[in-house]
Every structure is written in C-alpha cells, then in structure tokens.
Motif scaffolding. Structure first.
Motif, short mmCIF file in Angstrom:
data_model
loop_
_atom_site.label_atom_id
_atom_site.label_comp_id
_atom_site.label_asym_id
_atom_site.label_seq_id
_atom_site.Cartn_x
_atom_site.Cartn_y
_atom_site.Cartn_z
N ARG A 109 1.12 -4.47 2.72
CA ARG A 109 -0.28 -4.54 3.09
C ARG A 109 -0.42 -5.40 4.36
NH1 ARG A 109 -5.12 -4.55 0.24
NH2 ARG A 109 -4.04 -3.85 -1.61
N ALA A 165 1.70 4.85 1.66
CA ALA A 165 1.51 5.67 2.86
C ALA A 165 1.79 7.12 2.50
CB ALA A 165 2.45 5.21 3.96
N ASP A 195 -4.21 8.54 11.53
CA ASP A 195 -3.00 7.81 11.92
C ASP A 195 -1.79 8.64 11.47
OD1 ASP A 195 -1.24 5.56 12.63
OD2 ASP A 195 -3.08 4.38 12.53
N VAL A 240 4.43 0.35 1.89
CA VAL A 240 4.44 -0.51 3.07
C VAL A 240 3.68 -1.80 2.74
CG1 VAL A 240 2.39 0.65 4.03
CG2 VAL A 240 3.89 -0.59 5.56
N ALA A 249 6.86 5.81 11.35
CA ALA A 249 5.87 5.37 12.34
C ALA A 249 4.86 4.41 11.72
CB ALA A 249 5.17 6.57 12.94
N MET A 250 4.79 4.37 10.42
CA MET A 250 3.89 3.46 9.73
C MET A 250 4.65 2.22 9.23
SD MET A 250 0.79 4.62 9.58
CE MET A 250 -0.80 4.13 8.88
N ALA A 269 2.63 1.51 16.30
CA ALA A 269 3.74 2.44 16.49
C ALA A 269 3.25 3.86 16.30
CB ALA A 269 4.87 2.15 15.49
N ALA A 327 -1.91 8.35 5.83
CA ALA A 327 -3.04 7.73 5.13
C ALA A 327 -2.49 6.54 4.34
CB ALA A 327 -3.67 8.74 4.19
N LEU A 328 -3.37 5.60 3.99
CA LEU A 328 -2.95 4.45 3.19
C LEU A 328 -3.83 4.35 1.95
CD1 LEU A 328 -2.43 1.74 5.99
CD2 LEU A 328 -0.65 2.95 4.73
N LEU A 329 -3.19 4.16 0.80
CA LEU A 329 -3.91 3.94 -0.46
C LEU A 329 -3.64 2.54 -0.97
CD1 LEU A 329 -3.17 7.16 -2.56
CD2 LEU A 329 -5.09 6.74 -1.02
N GLN A 343 0.86 -1.18 0.00
CA GLN A 343 0.00 0.00 0.00
C GLN A 343 0.90 1.23 0.00
OE1 GLN A 343 -2.28 -0.96 3.58
NE2 GLN A 343 -4.12 -1.10 2.33
N ALA A 362 1.29 -2.33 7.97
CA ALA A 362 1.44 -0.93 8.39
C ALA A 362 1.24 -0.87 9.90
CB ALA A 362 0.42 -0.05 7.68
N LEU A 363 2.09 -0.10 10.57
CA LEU A 363 2.06 -0.03 12.03
C LEU A 363 1.02 0.99 12.47
CD1 LEU A 363 5.95 0.00 12.40
CD2 LEU A 363 4.42 -1.97 12.64
N ARG A 364 -0.18 0.50 12.73
CA ARG A 364 -1.30 1.37 13.04
C ARG A 364 -1.34 1.72 14.53
NH1 ARG A 364 -5.81 0.56 9.74
NH2 ARG A 364 -6.67 2.07 11.19
#
Lengths: 328, 328
Positions: free
Chosen positions: A145, A48, B33, A143, A83-84, A210, B36-38, A46, A148-150
């Motif tokens: 799929r 970010a 967050d 990142v 952080a993601m 994170a 954003a994620l796409l 994905q 991702a560090l949510r």
C-alpha cells in the motif's frame, strides 16, 4: 464441447500440479468450482489487477509458434504487474479456439506454464470456448500500500530511467510486414519479451512512477506526463537502442525506438539521490538500466520533449512527425 | 488505434462515474493505470474470482442487440459469483471488436452498466482491441471464509433446491435454430437472464453446496454429484418448468428443462432443518424456490437419478438418451 473438455483437463491438471508447488500462495481454491478463492492480503498490501486480450492477426502473425503465443500472452500481463511494482499471485485464462488441436494446445500450455513458473504465478481459473483464436488473461498481484508505482507520481526534478534496450521488437515487426526474415535477436524481443517483474519489485519504495513500454517509449512517457501533469525531457543520444538499429539513419532508428511497441521494458522516475541504488540494482539484476532524461516542469499541457544531436531540443515539426508515425 | 481510444474513453468515463457512487467499495484505483488496485478484504473474507469468454456465433446469435450482449456477458459472470455465495466487488472487461461502431458500443455499455449498477459491481479495468467480436469479463467478489458454496459440499440427506423456472431459454434456442420466433418470455430468459446474486448471498451459511445452471440442470447437478462423491435424486414431477413447456410431450419438455443451458438459476443443497428458512427466503426475494430432490447416498460412481411419473426411477436407457441429448 466434448473435445474442449479434454483441453480443459490438460490445463486443469497442469494448473493443479503447479499450485501444489506454491506453498506460500494466497490461492485457497484453484480451477474446478464456480470461482477460484484467494485468501486475503497482509495488512500493508493492496491487490493489483490487469487484463489483456490477445487476438490472432492483431497481436501475433498467423503461424507464430503456440509456445511463443502462450509466453507472450502471459508476459504482457505480468508486465502490467511489473509496472505497478506488484508481485504475482495468479492468473485466469479464457481461451477461444477454432478447433481442439492437441499439439497446439500442449505447446500453448508449455509457453504459459514455463513463464508462470518463473514468476510463481499459478493458473487459478479458466474458460474454454469455440471461436476465432484469442486469449484473454487477467492477472492478480500484491503490492505494498502507498508503494504502487503510479503513472501520476512523477515529480519535477526526478531522473527518468529505462530498462533493457529499445526497438528490437519494432524492427522485427517492420521486417515481417516487409516479408523479410528478422535477425534472431529481434524476433526474440518480439516473441518472447521478458516481463520486468523482478525490477518492478525492486523499484518499490525507490521509484515513484513507472509504466511498461507496450505502445512505445514516446507514447507511454506521454501517459506518465499526462497523469503527472509534467513535461518530460529525454535525450535521444542516451537511448539504449538495440544494436541492430545502430546502422540506421537517425530518424529511422528513433522512430523504431520511440514508437515501436512490444518492448515491455519499464520506464520509471526516481529522485536523483536514488541514482546509485538504481545503478547497483542494474548490477544485481544483470539488467541494463539507463538514465535517459528528467522530469523538467509542472505543465497544464504535458509533453515529452526530445533532445537530438548536441542535446538540442528537436523542432515541433520533428515531434509532430513522430506522432504521425505512432498512428501508422 | 485512434478510433479505439474513443471507445476506451466512453467506458472509462462511465466506469469512473459509477465508481464515484460506490462509497464503501474496495476499489482503491479504477481504470487508467497499468493495473487497478483493490484494498484488502475483512479478516473473515476470501476473494472469489471467475472469468468467461463470450464469442459472437458461439454464445449469441449474430444480430442480437448490443444491449442484450452487454447484459448477458456480465450476467453469466455474476452468476458464477452467485453460485459461490459471493458479493460482487468489481469486474474487468476485455473487448475485441471488428470496428468501432459508436452506437453499438454505447448500447453494449448500457447493457453492462445497467446490470453492474444493480449489483454494485463497478468496471475497474479493461482492454480494447481489434478482432472478431468477443468479450472477456473477469469478476471479483467477496465471500465469508468457510461459507463459500462449494460444489463438493453436498451431504447425504440434504434436500436439493432450484431457483426460478427451467427450460425457457432452451426453448428459445431451439426455436431460433428452427428459424422460428420464440415467445417474448422465452427470449427474455435467453437474452437477459437475471444472475441470482441476492439469492447466493442469502444462502451463505444456509446452503452447503451450490452451482449455477449454465450447461443445464442435469449436467450441472452431475458436477455437484462428482465433486461431492454422492448420488443425487431428482423428481421430475416437481421440476419448476417454464409454463411454455407445459404443452410439450414429457420427454421433450424434460430434455429442454434438464439439458438446456442458459437458465442461470441456482441449484443448491440444504439440510432438511433449513427448509422453512428457504421457503421464507422465497417470499422475501419474490423468487420461486422449489425442492426437487435430495442427496441420497455416498457414491464412488456418482450419478444423477431422475424419478419419472409416479416417482419411479427412469430406466438406464432413458438416462443415456438424456446424456446423448446433452451433447447435441
């Protein structure tokens, strides 16, 4: 706008030169058309995206070196990718300037491009305009799929870690407001934070949640607690405070370490079973990683609980005073 | 930052509400967050990205309605996507504000979200900070690979078209500087330009090159000429000038129509064989599309040549005066 064309030319040339050295880049078209173009991601990825506005007087003291401004404006954005757990793809830069000061611009570009080079994050689009000095950067990363560090992915029982050391940047801010000269290391924490991009990448698949510490550990952990609907407990005796804070009274040191922003370290949660791997990571990245607490329980009224001397929870009053200090 | 949290809450709530109504969106994660994620694009697509900074005093007169500011800040970005032939995916918004004025903010959000809704372009990330009023938007779109409308893709023999009518916005700017009240339609051209996103999409596979008219037709065509290494010829007698310009002396009307920015129409080049399709498009979009010239020759010193009364090329001096007017 004639003078501004010259500025754009400087950035465009440097951006093109850097792009040419990034052979496996997703960037199909950089600066120079109505839009930049990116090729699509791999099937398991994905994108970010994060954006930050950086304004003179609000985010940096007037008179800060242009090179430091450039570094930090990009660093805070890369920190969001970190952080993601995302790997940088590129960034756009929108710049408002009161006048075209050539040496200022070259130094600003130096600060930006030096950091961009380290993280293979080329400049792919931009806008230059007249106005009070401000810098808006939007950064793009890739990142895996599901990895991702949510903020909302902290689980009860997980250990809470933090990278680096805390409070140095806040000490510098406090001293600058008091017209003192901060120690060089504190000033470096404030002006040239190192975004923890490599750590973020390594935490992919290892950590679940994170966040980067931009507002301060206490407030940023509250974001994790709220998003995950959990209570988080941190043991203040274990906080990796900047050595410069060690001579201060307990409450003063904690206020700086917990409520001072600008550290741009990462806080993250991992299962206990990952602790050895995290420690090994600390070795390989040459970066201090400290377990400072844990995710203690699900909660409909999420909070961050601080344990003081003797690992005893501090009073509600103490926590309230901390919150008050935050809004100062 | 307490008051600013309220602002962020307004934008976040509206963004989430809008996102929920976009079922086939690429947006996997909106505001809230670190990033954003796409989700990734289809196999035949690329991502188009553009950023613009919009500053009070430079891009809009003080006192302009917040709703108009919101509309235009997004419109100029969507216009860049249109010029590439890209379909909007979403945008990020970084906002600097001197203070948190609630009614101003709600109106600004109204202007932004009304236009965003028309083009199915949700807000996916943001930043709010204290500072002189400025707005930085970064916009993302998707475009068929190989079909992005590049400035450098004009070919000799192609016809040059322009959408809409020209010079109304420039007339409004001229009158506002002279402390006059512009006619309502001129003011609307300046304050609420309609980005030609639907036209841009329809031109995919039909036009080869395109640009949006932000600086003015003459300067923007020079960008196409330079990038394509061609000379472009335009017949001024055919320019679709705003009816408000019709009473003006020829040179004055041409200065506004050729050098006035803010029209945000599209200029594009198509093979002659596509002319009927373009005319049909004009019908279906209910949008004036006018053939105003052609791409005449390859050129190492690309220029835009204007034909005046009787379709005779105007003098070098006339063109120089036009360039001078541009920098005014």
């Amino acid at each position: 706008m004639g003078e501004f064309s010259l500025i754009q030319a400087v950035f465009t040339r440097r951006a093109a030169a850097m792009l040419a050295t990034q052979p496996d880049s997703l960037v199909a078209l950089g600066i120079g058309d109505d839009c930049a173009l990116l090729n699509r991601l791999s099937s398991d990825e994905q994108m970010a995206i994060s954006t930050d506005m950086f304004v003179e007087g609000t985010h940096f003291f007037p008179g800060v070196a242009a090179r430091d401004i450039g570094h930090k404006a990009l660093a805070v954005n890369l920190s969001d990718l970190a952080a993601m757990g995302a790997k940088p793809i590129g960034f756009t830069l929108a710049l408002a300037l009161p006048q075209a000061d050539e040496s200022f611009l070259h130094e600003l570009a130096n600060g930006l491009f030096e950091l961009a080079q380290i993280h293979h994050c080329p400049l792919i689009g931009g806008d230059t305009t007249r106005g009070p000095l401000s810098i808006c950067i939007t950064v793009f990363g890739r990142v895996k799929r599901q990895q991702a560090l949510r903020r909302g992915a902290a689980r009860v029982g997980q250990r809470l870690w933090v990278s680096g050391q805390l409070g140095g940047a806040a000490l510098a801010v406090q001293q600058l407001y008091a017209n003192q000269t901060p120690p060089a290391t504190a000033l470096a924490s404030l002006l040239r934070p190192a975004p923890q991009v490599f750590l973020g990448l390594a935490l992919n698949g290892l950590a679940s949640s994170a966040i980067d510490l931009s507002d301060g550990l206490y407030g940023d952990l509250r974001h994790i607690a709220t998003a995950s609907q959990v209570n988080v407990e941190i043991d203040l005796n274990r906080l990796p405070i900047d050595p410069l804070l060690e001579g201060l009274p307990f409450d003063a040191a904690m206020a700086l370490a917990l409520c001072g922003g600008d550290d741009y370290q990462l806080a993250f949660t991992c299962d206990d079973s990952a602790s050895q791997t995290v420690s090994a990571l600390s070795q390989s990245l040459q970066l201090r990683l400290t377990p400072i607490g844990k995710v203690v329980a699900k909660s409909a009224a999420p909070q961050v609980i601080c344990l003081g001397p003797g690992a005893v929870p501090l009073s509600a009053t103490w926590h309230q005073q901390l919150s008050a200090y935050e809004h100062f």
